[in-house]
Design an enzyme around this catalytic site. Structure first.
Site, short mmCIF file in Angstrom:
data_model
loop_
_atom_site.label_atom_id
_atom_site.label_comp_id
_atom_site.label_asym_id
_atom_site.label_seq_id
_atom_site.Cartn_x
_atom_site.Cartn_y
_atom_site.Cartn_z
N GLU A 163 0.78 -1.23 0.00
CA GLU A 163 0.00 0.00 0.00
C GLU A 163 0.82 1.29 0.00
O GLU A 163 0.73 2.11 0.92
CB GLU A 163 -0.94 0.01 1.20
CG GLU A 163 -2.00 -1.07 1.12
CD GLU A 163 -3.05 -0.97 2.22
OE1 GLU A 163 -4.10 -1.61 2.07
OE2 GLU A 163 -2.83 -0.26 3.22
N GLU A 356 -5.27 -8.53 0.66
CA GLU A 356 -5.93 -8.20 1.92
C GLU A 356 -7.42 -8.01 1.66
O GLU A 356 -7.82 -7.39 0.68
CB GLU A 356 -5.41 -6.90 2.54
CG GLU A 356 -4.06 -6.97 3.19
CD GLU A 356 -3.67 -5.65 3.86
OE1 GLU A 356 -4.58 -4.87 4.25
OE2 GLU A 356 -2.47 -5.40 3.99
#
Length: 444
Positions: A163, A356
């Site tokens: 991320e 995720e």
């Protein structure tokens, strides 16, 4: 109850393709503890500053995974996953004998029949480095080569970064995560240098013989607040900033129009590194974002204060339940996201892995989490049925953990952790996931 929650109107969750990767995810800073056995990270300095973390806590102990990893590997084996995504702590690797822990962890995972899938950077930058500096990308590549040399005989699947969008936005633009800088659009060099670090890491991994490399980027659909031109333009800009800025360079070898000239250095040369071919593309999905024109005032959204000077405003998504974090539960957004990426990038999009997906809810009998995961796994299968090449799914997270600026207030785990005693207790969602994997059959 578990069996009923694992079905929809009496129908079992459809079977996924043979060889599908089923796993869970964690990150080093959030679970490892043993802070006195590694070098400091930017998060140590951040959490030491009063007011930065909502409950005043730190991750110095967290789940004490470094000293309890065998217990956690046993939980993984009992769950029945065939892969475990964890992160390697750069500050730990830089300390004396720091790689020994990951040697032991990887050995124990392999002995348990669980494939190790390490992420090489999950926000815990060594305290003496700075993503605003280009040299950090070079240092990252050196560290990656060191890890690959030590673990590459047993690790075959690698993730470079986690991320970079959130690490740039929250850590460098808004200042609500470490390193706590509030630079707004002057944070763009941090994005570029992370992407460059990714490309250099891919080259370092290839040089070590790795053939299964991806990245974990967060993405979600952007929904305009209305069909008014101002709202549509704001939503398009938000989508560019949080989705395309971090996908286009990797998959197309270019920045979106107007962005490249804002980046430092020889951008064209850097893009050739950034766009090193990937074997798969990781997506972290939580929810869509509803975006409209700026409203001229600060807005509190998802625990983050969005400054008034941003050229967009994030709005509530109505008509959907929300998690304990206040995030909307929109499983169909995952199907939309994956089909959008397929259409946007075509044959430039490699196979996808959901690296995720999860939610924060309290309690051990966490039926809300069961329903959330059930809905998202079904939404993922609809994307597969629509022709998206999806190869794996990782739940966030195995354990309740240190949830960054939220401290220990938000619980994402399939396993409850009592942070006073560190006792682990599998939740209803752990048992639901185990039954799902059993129903899916052999995954080797």
């Amino acid at each position: 109850m578990i069996q009923r929650m694992a079905t929809d109107a009496g129908n079992p969750i459809p079977r996924f393709p043979a060889g599908f990767l089923w796993g869970v995810s964690t990150s080093a800073h959030q679970i490892e503890g043993a802070a006195d056995e590694r070098e400091p990270s930017v998060w140590d300095a951040f959490t030491a500053t009063p007011g930065r973390v909502k409950d005043g806590s730190t991750a110095s102990v967290a789940c004490d995974h470094v000293h309890r990893h065998r217990e956690d590997v046993a939980l993984l084996a009992g769950l029945g996953v065939n892969a475990y995504r964890f992160s390697v702590s750069w500050p730990r690797v830089r300390s004396e004998n720091g790689l020994d822990f990951y040697d032991r962890l990887v050995d124990d995972l392999c002995a348990a029949g669980v494939r190790p899938v390490p992420t090489l950077f999950h926000w815990d930058l060594p305290a003496d480095l700075d993503w605003l500096e280009r040299d950090t990308a070079e240092r990252f590549a050196e560290y990656v080569a060191l890890v690959a040399d030590r673990l590459g005989d047993r690790v075959t699947k690698w993730i470079t970064l986690n991320e970079p969008a959130e690490h740039t936005l929250l850590g460098h633009a808004l200042g609500v995560h470490a390193p706590g800088k509030r630079l707004l659009f002057d944070a763009l060099p941090a994005a570029h240098h992370q992407l460059l670090a990714h490309g250099l890491a891919v080259r370092a991994l290839r040089a070590s013989g790795a053939t299964d490399i991806g990245i974990a980027n967060s993405h979600g659909p952007t929904w305009a607040a209305s069909t008014e031109a101002a709202d549509m333009e704001a939503a398009e800009f938000y989508d560019l900033l949080l989705n395309r800025l971090f996908a286009d360079p990797l998959l197309l070898g270019r920045y979106p129009d107007g962005i490249g000239e804002l980046m430092p250095g020889d951008v064209e040369a850097d893009l050739k590194v950034i766009a090193e071919p990937l074997d798969w593309y990781g997506i972290n999905y939580y929810a869509p974002t509803r975006v409209g024109a700026p409203q001229g005032a600060e807005i509190e959204f998802g625990g983050v204060t969005m400054p008034a000077e941003l050229p967009f405003s994030v709005r509530e998504i109505e008509g959907h339940p929300v998690t304990d974090f206040g995030w909307p539960v929109v499983p169909e957004g995952l199907t939309e996201l994956l089909t959008t990426f397929r259409d946007r990038y075509g044959d430039r999009l490699p196979p996808v892995v959901i690296t995720e997906n999860g939610c924060a809810y309290p309690g051990v009998d966490d039926q809300d989490r069961v329903a959330y995961l059930d809905g998202h796994v079904r939404a993922l299968h609809r994307a597969v049925a629509a022709g998206v090449d999806v190869r794996g799914y990782f739940v966030w997270s195995l354990l309740d953990n240190f949830e960054w600026a939220e401290g220990y207030a938000r619980r994402f785990g399939l396993v409850h952790v009592d942070f006073a005693t560190l006792e682990r207790t599998p939740k209803a969602s752990y048992h639901w996931y185990r039954e799902l994997l059993r129903a899916q059959g052999p995954t080797a």
